[in-house]
Write a protein that holds these residues in place. Structure first.
Motif, PDB file in Angstrom:
ATOM      1  N   UNK A 129      29.511  52.899 123.908  1.00 23.88           N
ATOM      2  CA  UNK A 129      28.304  52.252 124.754  1.00 23.88           C
ATOM      3  C   UNK A 129      28.370  52.489 126.032  1.00 23.88           C
ATOM      4  N   UNK A 130      27.477  52.860 126.815  1.00 18.90           N
ATOM      5  CA  UNK A 130      27.496  52.540 128.485  1.00 18.90           C
ATOM      6  C   UNK A 130      26.740  51.515 128.878  1.00 18.90           C
ATOM      7  N   UNK A 131      27.284  50.784 129.716  1.00 21.11           N
ATOM      8  CA  UNK A 131      26.583  49.611 130.376  1.00 21.11           C
ATOM      9  C   UNK A 131      26.324  49.824 131.699  1.00 21.11           C
ATOM     10  N   UNK A 169      28.179  46.850 117.372  1.00 22.40           N
ATOM     11  CA  UNK A 169      29.061  46.791 118.503  1.00 22.40           C
ATOM     12  C   UNK A 169      28.805  46.354 119.722  1.00 22.40           C
ATOM     13  N   UNK A 170      27.440  45.753 119.839  1.00 21.32           N
ATOM     14  CA  UNK A 170      26.912  45.335 121.273  1.00 21.32           C
ATOM     15  C   UNK A 170      27.680  44.163 121.715  1.00 21.32           C
ATOM     16  N   UNK A 171      28.164  43.093 121.107  1.00 20.76           N
ATOM     17  CA  UNK A 171      28.639  41.862 121.333  1.00 20.76           C
ATOM     18  C   UNK A 171      30.030  42.422 122.046  1.00 20.76           C
ATOM     19  N   UNK A 192      33.116  44.968 128.514  1.00 21.94           N
ATOM     20  CA  UNK A 192      32.744  44.970 129.820  1.00 21.94           C
ATOM     21  C   UNK A 192      33.037  43.776 130.881  1.00 21.94           C
ATOM     22  N   UNK A 193      32.558  42.703 130.320  1.00 26.16           N
ATOM     23  CA  UNK A 193      32.607  41.487 131.325  1.00 26.16           C
ATOM     24  C   UNK A 193      34.129  41.026 131.496  1.00 26.16           C
ATOM     25  N   UNK A 228      35.910  42.516 134.267  1.00 23.06           N
ATOM     26  CA  UNK A 228      35.602  42.128 135.798  1.00 23.06           C
ATOM     27  C   UNK A 228      35.934  40.858 135.938  1.00 23.06           C
ATOM     28  N   UNK A 229      36.322  39.970 135.045  1.00 19.23           N
ATOM     29  CA  UNK A 229      36.929  38.797 135.185  1.00 19.23           C
ATOM     30  C   UNK A 229      37.826  38.201 133.887  1.00 19.23           C
ATOM     31  N   UNK A 230      38.624  37.203 134.016  1.00 22.70           N
ATOM     32  CA  UNK A 230      39.545  36.732 133.063  1.00 22.70           C
ATOM     33  C   UNK A 230      39.221  35.324 132.668  1.00 22.70           C
ATOM     34  N   UNK A 231      37.725  34.861 133.075  1.00 23.54           N
ATOM     35  CA  UNK A 231      37.248  33.733 132.910  1.00 23.54           C
ATOM     36  C   UNK A 231      35.905  33.512 132.640  1.00 23.54           C
ATOM     37  N   UNK A 232      35.330  33.785 131.197  1.00 25.84           N
ATOM     38  CA  UNK A 232      34.102  33.621 130.861  1.00 25.84           C
ATOM     39  C   UNK A 232      33.686  32.401 130.418  1.00 25.84           C
TER      40      UNK A 232
END
Length: 170
Positions: free
Chosen positions: A1-3, A105-107, A113-114, A117-121
């Motif tokens: 999947x490309x985001x 597989x979206x989730x 992906x997220x 970019x971060x280690x805290x969601x």
């Protein structure tokens, strides 16, 4: 999947994905989330202009959209019946995740992906959104408590913290 980042030309596609997401919610007993025209086109446009809106493409076809933005999130300042895993920033927030009913597989793709970019969601969802809650727990999010949106409606708050903090250490 490309985001990729969404563009203003993607508004119609995102509006369609939001409607598909709304249909999924309704089919699964969630009748109170995304009501009264929310999220509206102005919300989508603001996310795009702020460079917080993303499209998920599978074989070139848009299958999902979401908002990913850095905190602090004003509605996360107060949490009830629990606490966040840390009191630190920066953290990032995922909002308005919507997909087509046949997407797979979206989730997992969005979380991967997220986390690049971060280690805290942090994320919140409606009490009736059992599918989303299931996916959060499956992807190692911890339930943290209850937050209230600006309009006073309740949401369940979750967090995934990849780093050790003074609050998360044994």
């Amino acid at each position: 999947m490309n985001i990729r980042h969404s563009e203003l030309s993607d508004i119609e596609t995102i509006a369609h994905l939001v409607e598909e997401g709304r249909k999924i919610m309704r089919a699964n007993g969630n009748f109170q989330q995304w009501i009264n025209g929310y999220p509206a086109r102005k919300d989508i446009e603001k996310d795009i202009r702020d460079r917080n809106s993303y499209l998920c493409l599978d074989d070139g076809k848009a299958v999902a959209s979401f908002t990913f933005m850095s905190g602090p999130e004003p509605t996360y300042l107060d949490i009830y019946e629990g606490k966040w895993m840390d009191d630190e920033t920066p953290y990032h927030v995922i909002h308005r995740l919507a997909s087509t009913p046949d997407s797979r597989g979206v989730f997992s793709s969005v979380i991967k992906f997220c986390l690049e970019k971060t280690d805290n969601l942090r994320v919140d969802t409606h009490r009736d959104n059992l599918i989303f809650q299931h996916n959060l727990l499956k992807h190692k999010f911890s339930y943290c408590g209850i937050i209230y949106l600006a309009d006073g409606t309740e949401r369940l708050a979750y967090q995934r913290l990849e780093r050790q903090t003074s609050l998360s250490k044994p």
